[in-house]
Design an enzyme around this catalytic site. Structure first.
Site, PDB file in Angstrom:
ATOM      1  N   CYS A  57       0.830  -1.211   0.000  1.00 57.19           N
ATOM      2  CA  CYS A  57       0.000   0.000   0.000  1.00 57.19           C
ATOM      3  C   CYS A  57       0.859   1.253   0.000  1.00 57.19           C
ATOM      4  CB  CYS A  57      -0.911  -0.043   1.226  1.00 57.19           C
ATOM      5  SG  CYS A  57      -1.783   1.494   1.563  1.00 57.19           S
ATOM      6  N   CYS A  60       0.052   3.747   2.791  1.00 59.67           N
ATOM      7  CA  CYS A  60       0.533   3.187   4.066  1.00 59.67           C
ATOM      8  C   CYS A  60       2.013   3.497   4.258  1.00 59.67           C
ATOM      9  CB  CYS A  60       0.333   1.673   4.108  1.00 59.67           C
ATOM     10  SG  CYS A  60      -1.392   1.145   4.022  1.00 59.67           S
TER      11      CYS A  60
END
Length: 130
Positions: A57, A60
């Protein structure tokens, strides 16, 4: 899962340090059982901030250094970085549908959640709930 009876964090601390990776005030549970143990053993009024993340991600990875900086700044708060691909059962029980997502747990109950890599909102929620 987030609503569990607790014991004292101090009693669990020795067990956790031998299992988890701890960077400053940031815990990285290695499995679902360890995450449950951290939540179970949190003291009353102790704020836990769970970062539901994934290695693949981009957002993230973008917010990760800010989350770590918050963990250094707020030593009275327990920060957990939980990979949804590793902690699949816990992520499912927590109904994680987007990453990054953040759960704020206090008195062993979910008090707030947010999704997305909004650093300002994350910081404000930590300050509000600690």
């Amino acid at each position: 899962m987030l609503r569990v009876l607790g014991r004292r964090v101090a009693a669990a601390s020795q067990r956790l340090h031998s299992k988890s990776t701890r960077n400053f005030a940031l815990l990285v549970p290695k499995d679902d059982a360890e995450l449950a143990e951290v939540i179970t053993n949190a003291e009353e009024k102790q704020l836990l901030v769970i970062d539901w993340t994934a290695t693949w991600c981009g957002p993230c990875r973008q917010i990760a250094p800010h989350f770590e900086a918050l963990s250094k700044k707020h030593e009275d708060v327990t920060f957990l970085k939980c990979d949804v691909d590793v902690l699949k059962d816990s992520a499912g029980q927590a109904k994680i549908s987007a990453v990054p997502s953040f759960h704020f747990v206090k008195d062993r109950e979910l008090v707030e959640s947010m999704a997305g890599a909004d650093i300002g909102k994350l910081t404000a929620l930590v300050d509000e709930h600690k």
